[in-house]
Design an enzyme around this catalytic site. Structure first.
Site, PDB file in Angstrom:
ATOM      1  N   ASP A  46     -34.232 -14.529 -26.174  1.00 14.51           N
ATOM      2  CA  ASP A  46     -33.199 -13.627 -25.670  1.00 14.51           C
ATOM      3  C   ASP A  46     -32.946 -12.454 -26.617  1.00 14.51           C
ATOM      4  O   ASP A  46     -32.708 -11.328 -26.173  1.00 14.51           O
ATOM      5  CB  ASP A  46     -31.899 -14.397 -25.452  1.00 14.51           C
ATOM      6  CG  ASP A  46     -31.968 -15.317 -24.248  1.00 14.51           C
ATOM      7  OD1 ASP A  46     -32.835 -15.097 -23.374  1.00 14.51           O
ATOM      8  OD2 ASP A  46     -31.166 -16.265 -24.181  1.00 14.51           O
ATOM      9  N   ASN A 119     -24.957  -7.646 -23.586  1.00 10.60           N
ATOM     10  CA  ASN A 119     -24.177  -8.874 -23.488  1.00 10.60           C
ATOM     11  C   ASN A 119     -22.687  -8.626 -23.653  1.00 10.60           C
ATOM     12  O   ASN A 119     -21.906  -8.869 -22.754  1.00 10.60           O
ATOM     13  CB  ASN A 119     -24.640  -9.889 -24.538  1.00 10.60           C
ATOM     14  CG  ASN A 119     -25.800 -10.733 -24.054  1.00 10.60           C
ATOM     15  OD1 ASN A 119     -26.223 -10.624 -22.911  1.00 10.60           O
ATOM     16  ND2 ASN A 119     -26.324 -11.564 -24.935  1.00 10.60           N
ATOM     17  N   GLU A 120     -22.286  -8.168 -24.834  1.00 10.29           N
ATOM     18  CA  GLU A 120     -20.864  -7.990 -25.086  1.00 10.29           C
ATOM     19  C   GLU A 120     -20.611  -7.047 -26.257  1.00 10.29           C
ATOM     20  O   GLU A 120     -21.499  -6.809 -27.090  1.00 10.29           O
ATOM     21  CB  GLU A 120     -20.173  -9.327 -25.376  1.00 10.29           C
ATOM     22  CG  GLU A 120     -20.411  -9.910 -26.760  1.00 10.29           C
ATOM     23  CD  GLU A 120     -21.686 -10.711 -26.889  1.00 10.29           C
ATOM     24  OE1 GLU A 120     -22.351 -10.586 -27.933  1.00 10.29           O
ATOM     25  OE2 GLU A 120     -22.028 -11.474 -25.971  1.00 10.29           O
ATOM     26  N   ASP A 149      -8.354 -13.895 -34.135  1.00  7.85           N
ATOM     27  CA  ASP A 149      -9.580 -13.738 -34.915  1.00  7.85           C
ATOM     28  C   ASP A 149     -10.409 -12.584 -34.373  1.00  7.85           C
ATOM     29  O   ASP A 149     -11.231 -12.010 -35.084  1.00  7.85           O
ATOM     30  CB  ASP A 149     -10.411 -15.017 -34.871  1.00  7.85           C
ATOM     31  CG  ASP A 149      -9.896 -16.096 -35.814  1.00  7.85           C
ATOM     32  OD1 ASP A 149      -8.943 -15.822 -36.570  1.00  7.85           O
ATOM     33  OD2 ASP A 149     -10.435 -17.217 -35.781  1.00  7.85           O
ATOM     34  N   TYR A 162     -21.536 -15.507 -25.953  1.00  6.13           N
ATOM     35  CA  TYR A 162     -20.373 -15.639 -26.837  1.00  6.13           C
ATOM     36  C   TYR A 162     -19.095 -15.785 -26.018  1.00  6.13           C
ATOM     37  O   TYR A 162     -18.191 -16.551 -26.371  1.00  6.13           O
ATOM     38  CB  TYR A 162     -20.311 -14.399 -27.741  1.00  6.13           C
ATOM     39  CG  TYR A 162     -19.354 -14.472 -28.900  1.00  6.13           C
ATOM     40  CD1 TYR A 162     -18.664 -15.649 -29.217  1.00  6.13           C
ATOM     41  CD2 TYR A 162     -19.138 -13.364 -29.705  1.00  6.13           C
ATOM     42  CE1 TYR A 162     -17.799 -15.706 -30.285  1.00  6.13           C
ATOM     43  CE2 TYR A 162     -18.270 -13.406 -30.778  1.00  6.13           C
ATOM     44  CZ  TYR A 162     -17.598 -14.577 -31.059  1.00  6.13           C
ATOM     45  OH  TYR A 162     -16.732 -14.621 -32.116  1.00  6.13           O
ATOM     46  N   ASN A 163     -18.999 -15.073 -24.912  1.00  3.70           N
ATOM     47  CA  ASN A 163     -17.811 -15.129 -24.069  1.00  3.70           C
ATOM     48  C   ASN A 163     -17.512 -16.559 -23.612  1.00  3.70           C
ATOM     49  O   ASN A 163     -16.363 -17.011 -23.651  1.00  3.70           O
ATOM     50  CB  ASN A 163     -18.016 -14.223 -22.855  1.00  3.70           C
ATOM     51  CG  ASN A 163     -16.923 -14.365 -21.826  1.00  3.70           C
ATOM     52  OD1 ASN A 163     -15.793 -13.944 -22.039  1.00  3.70           O
ATOM     53  ND2 ASN A 163     -17.255 -14.945 -20.686  1.00  3.70           N
ATOM     54  N   LEU A 164     -18.537 -17.281 -23.185  1.00  3.65           N
ATOM     55  CA  LEU A 164     -18.338 -18.663 -22.732  1.00  3.65           C
ATOM     56  C   LEU A 164     -17.912 -19.555 -23.892  1.00  3.65           C
ATOM     57  O   LEU A 164     -17.053 -20.432 -23.729  1.00  3.65           O
ATOM     58  CB  LEU A 164     -19.617 -19.191 -22.089  1.00  3.65           C
ATOM     59  CG  LEU A 164     -19.559 -20.613 -21.521  1.00  3.65           C
ATOM     60  CD1 LEU A 164     -18.484 -20.740 -20.451  1.00  3.65           C
ATOM     61  CD2 LEU A 164     -20.907 -21.017 -20.955  1.00  3.65           C
TER      62      LEU A 164
END
Length: 260
Positions: A46, A119-120, A149, A162-164
């Site tokens: 990925d 992605n983010e 954080d 990362y979101n999940l």
């Protein structure tokens, strides 16, 4: 008249597995130069797929990408081995459109950095001090002070990354939504994030940014000591990923919601 097959270019991650697979494929297929190709075949994981997509955005030479997983997770990739030939798999593949994010970050010193994110975009505290962030959506202050954080904005394609892990929602592809997700929020305690339309502009302002330094990461680009970050989706620079039928990214995103 016979249909002319698409011209394929091959790129590979520098890992041993990907390099070995590349050497094997070079012998068994005719490959076009990257500049003349209609479709790019990417060997790796990925992270390498994100690298390939970022390069396309920066050079404005956007073409569909068919990935073969020679990494670890391979959420954005297809299985390496198959009973079908590579040409057959590419010809039968389903296309998925992905709109990237555009980030503009301003540091405490006034330096402005821009970057894409597929992605983010995530803001993270740099020290033991809790970050304090003001969140503005479409010109209106929605949260005057989020003690946390960090916080992130994820695309549907990145919503299972990362979101999940930060307990954010999984977004189906085509939903035209963004996930705004706090990372270990302290105040306000009951705010668990929001789902926003992808035409929203989101501004983060770091409060007490010298005492409480904050960095921002857009996929693989990091900027430290930021004072303000602007984020929005950019559908005008849409990317296309190719997946084997029944294994497309939207099916994987759907399946993630039922994993136990």
């Amino acid at each position: 008249m016979p249909v002319t097959p698409p011209r394929l270019a091959l790129v590979a991650s520098p890992t041993d597995r990907a390099q070995e697979a590349e050497a094997e494929l070079r012998k068994s297929h005719d490959w076009a130069d990257l500049e003349q190709a209609d479709i790019v075949v990417a060997l790796g994981g990925d992270g390498f797929m994100l690298q390939v997509l970022h390069t396309m955005l920066e050079t404005e030479r956007v073409r569909p990408v068919y990935g073969l997983n020679l990494g670890t997770v391979g959420f954005l990739m297809n299985r390496h081995k198959s009973s079908r030939t590579l040409e057959e798999r590419v010809a039968r593949a389903r296309s998925i459109a992905v709109s990237p994010l555009w980030m503009e970050a301003t540091t405490n010193g006034g330096t402005v950095t821009t970057s894409w994110a597929i992605n983010e975009v995530s803001l993270l505290r740099e020290t033991r001090q809790t970050a304090k962030l003001e969140i503005v959506v479409n010109g209106k202050v929605r949260i005057p002070e989020l003690s946390c954080d960090g916080v992130l904005v994820a695309t549907p394609a990145g919503s299972t990354a990362y979101n999940l892990s930060a307990n954010g929602p999984i977004l189906p592809l085509g939903s035209k939504m963004l996930a705004l997700t706090p990372i270990s929020p302290f105040r306000p305690r009951r705010w668990h994030g929001a789902i926003l339309p992808d035409n929203a502009e989101i501004i983060f302002r770091a409060r007490e940014s010298v005492k409480r330094p904050v960095s921002v990461v857009a996929d693989q680009t990091e900027v430290r000591d930021i004072s303000e970050v602007r984020v929005r989706a950019w559908p005008e620079h849409e990317l296309t990923l190719l997946f084997d039928k029944g294994k497309s990214l939207d099916e994987r995103i759907f399946a993630e919601q039922f994993m136990v």
